[in-house]
Design an enzyme around this catalytic site. Structure first.
Site, PDB file in Angstrom:
ATOM      1  N   ASN A 147      -1.942   3.841  -3.972  1.00  0.00           N
ATOM      2  CA  ASN A 147      -2.404   2.949  -5.028  1.00  0.00           C
ATOM      3  C   ASN A 147      -3.224   3.738  -6.038  1.00  0.00           C
ATOM      4  O   ASN A 147      -3.927   4.686  -5.693  1.00  0.00           O
ATOM      5  CB  ASN A 147      -3.170   1.742  -4.474  1.00  0.00           C
ATOM      6  CG  ASN A 147      -4.364   2.083  -3.612  1.00  0.00           C
ATOM      7  OD1 ASN A 147      -4.329   2.991  -2.782  1.00  0.00           O
ATOM      8  ND2 ASN A 147      -5.441   1.341  -3.792  1.00  0.00           N
TER       9      ASN A 147
ATOM     10  N   GLU B 122      -5.738   2.834  -9.252  1.00  0.00           N
ATOM     11  CA  GLU B 122      -6.439   1.801 -10.016  1.00  0.00           C
ATOM     12  C   GLU B 122      -6.761   2.282 -11.424  1.00  0.00           C
ATOM     13  O   GLU B 122      -6.613   3.463 -11.743  1.00  0.00           O
ATOM     14  CB  GLU B 122      -7.721   1.396  -9.284  1.00  0.00           C
ATOM     15  CG  GLU B 122      -7.448   0.745  -7.948  1.00  0.00           C
ATOM     16  CD  GLU B 122      -8.706   0.349  -7.202  1.00  0.00           C
ATOM     17  OE1 GLU B 122      -8.576  -0.402  -6.227  1.00  0.00           O
ATOM     18  OE2 GLU B 122      -9.818   0.781  -7.574  1.00  0.00           O
TER      19      GLU B 122
ATOM     20  N   CYS C  87       0.309  -0.479  -7.119  1.00  0.00           N
ATOM     21  CA  CYS C  87       0.213  -0.433  -5.662  1.00  0.00           C
ATOM     22  C   CYS C  87       0.998   0.751  -5.104  1.00  0.00           C
ATOM     23  O   CYS C  87       1.909   1.287  -5.749  1.00  0.00           O
ATOM     24  CB  CYS C  87       0.754  -1.720  -5.062  1.00  0.00           C
ATOM     25  SG  CYS C  87      -0.136  -3.208  -5.570  1.00  0.00           S
TER      26      CYS C  87
ATOM     27  N   GLU D 101       3.229   0.807  -2.722  1.00  0.00           N
ATOM     28  CA  GLU D 101       4.647   0.519  -2.511  1.00  0.00           C
ATOM     29  C   GLU D 101       5.446   0.727  -3.795  1.00  0.00           C
ATOM     30  O   GLU D 101       6.517   1.344  -3.793  1.00  0.00           O
ATOM     31  CB  GLU D 101       4.842  -0.932  -2.032  1.00  0.00           C
ATOM     32  CG  GLU D 101       4.129  -1.253  -0.744  1.00  0.00           C
ATOM     33  CD  GLU D 101       2.725  -1.817  -0.927  1.00  0.00           C
ATOM     34  OE1 GLU D 101       2.332  -2.681  -0.127  1.00  0.00           O
ATOM     35  OE2 GLU D 101       2.019  -1.405  -1.872  1.00  0.00           O
TER      36      GLU D 101
ATOM     37  N   CYS E   2       1.430  -7.008  -1.234  1.00  0.00           N
ATOM     38  CA  CYS E   2       1.041  -8.141  -2.080  1.00  0.00           C
ATOM     39  C   CYS E   2       2.311  -8.838  -2.593  1.00  0.00           C
ATOM     40  O   CYS E   2       3.418  -8.334  -2.437  1.00  0.00           O
ATOM     41  CB  CYS E   2       0.172  -7.661  -3.243  1.00  0.00           C
ATOM     42  SG  CYS E   2       1.056  -6.710  -4.506  1.00  0.00           S
TER      43      CYS E   2
ATOM     44  N   CYS F  27       4.458  -6.729  -4.970  1.00  0.00           N
ATOM     45  CA  CYS F  27       5.227  -5.699  -4.274  1.00  0.00           C
ATOM     46  C   CYS F  27       6.379  -6.298  -3.481  1.00  0.00           C
ATOM     47  O   CYS F  27       7.454  -5.710  -3.410  1.00  0.00           O
ATOM     48  CB  CYS F  27       4.318  -4.881  -3.366  1.00  0.00           C
ATOM     49  SG  CYS F  27       3.275  -3.732  -4.303  1.00  0.00           S
TER      50      CYS F  27
END
Length: 139
Positions: A45, A47, A56, A58, A90, A93
């Site tokens: 991930n 940010e 993310c 994934e 999430c 994803c």
């Protein structure tokens, strides 16, 4: 998929997690995926101070695979630092994974390397995919 490959992907995802850039949430996530031809791609991930621009782990791994010409994802493994529960993708994803297959195996892990596996269809039942765009519509 055999246990040795799963174990290797778990280690790869845990190594990817170490590279996470998450100064705001402090929530590290790593992902390793394997394609049908055996190629492995990892992601973490990342940010951003403008929170909506985060990506993310994934999606990072999938974008890396697709950008290298690999579209047939067999399985992916997700790792985090949560020790008492399995990390789950999430909603964004789940939709992103579903785009590349309804039956992708998704291994959700804990730091102790234990895991649960569910398919992309199980995590996103009745998901919206490419075939929905080909459905007959009114003119």
């Amino acid at each position: 998929m055999d246990q040795d490959k799963i174990n290797k992907l778990i280690l790869d995802s845990q190594e990817a997690k170490e590279k996470a850039y998450c100064p705001y949430s402090k929530f590290r996530v790593g992902c390793a995926l394997i394609t049908e031809d055996g190629s492995v791609f990892t992601g973490c991930n990342v940010e951003n101070a403008s929170y909506g621009l985060a990506i993310c782990a994934e999606r990072t791994a999938i974008v890396k695979a697709i950008s290298e010409g690999h579209h047939n994802i067999k399985a992916l493994v997700i790792s985090s630092d949560m020790k008492n529960q399995f990390i789950r993708p999430c909603g964004m994803c789940r939709q992103f994974i579903f785009e590349f297959g309804k039956h992708i195996s998704i291994y959700q892990t804990k730091p102790d390397k234990s895991y649960e596996m569910e398919t992309s269809s199980e995590l996103l039942p009745k998901g919206f995919g490419p075939s929905d765009l080909a459905a007959e519509t009114i003119s």
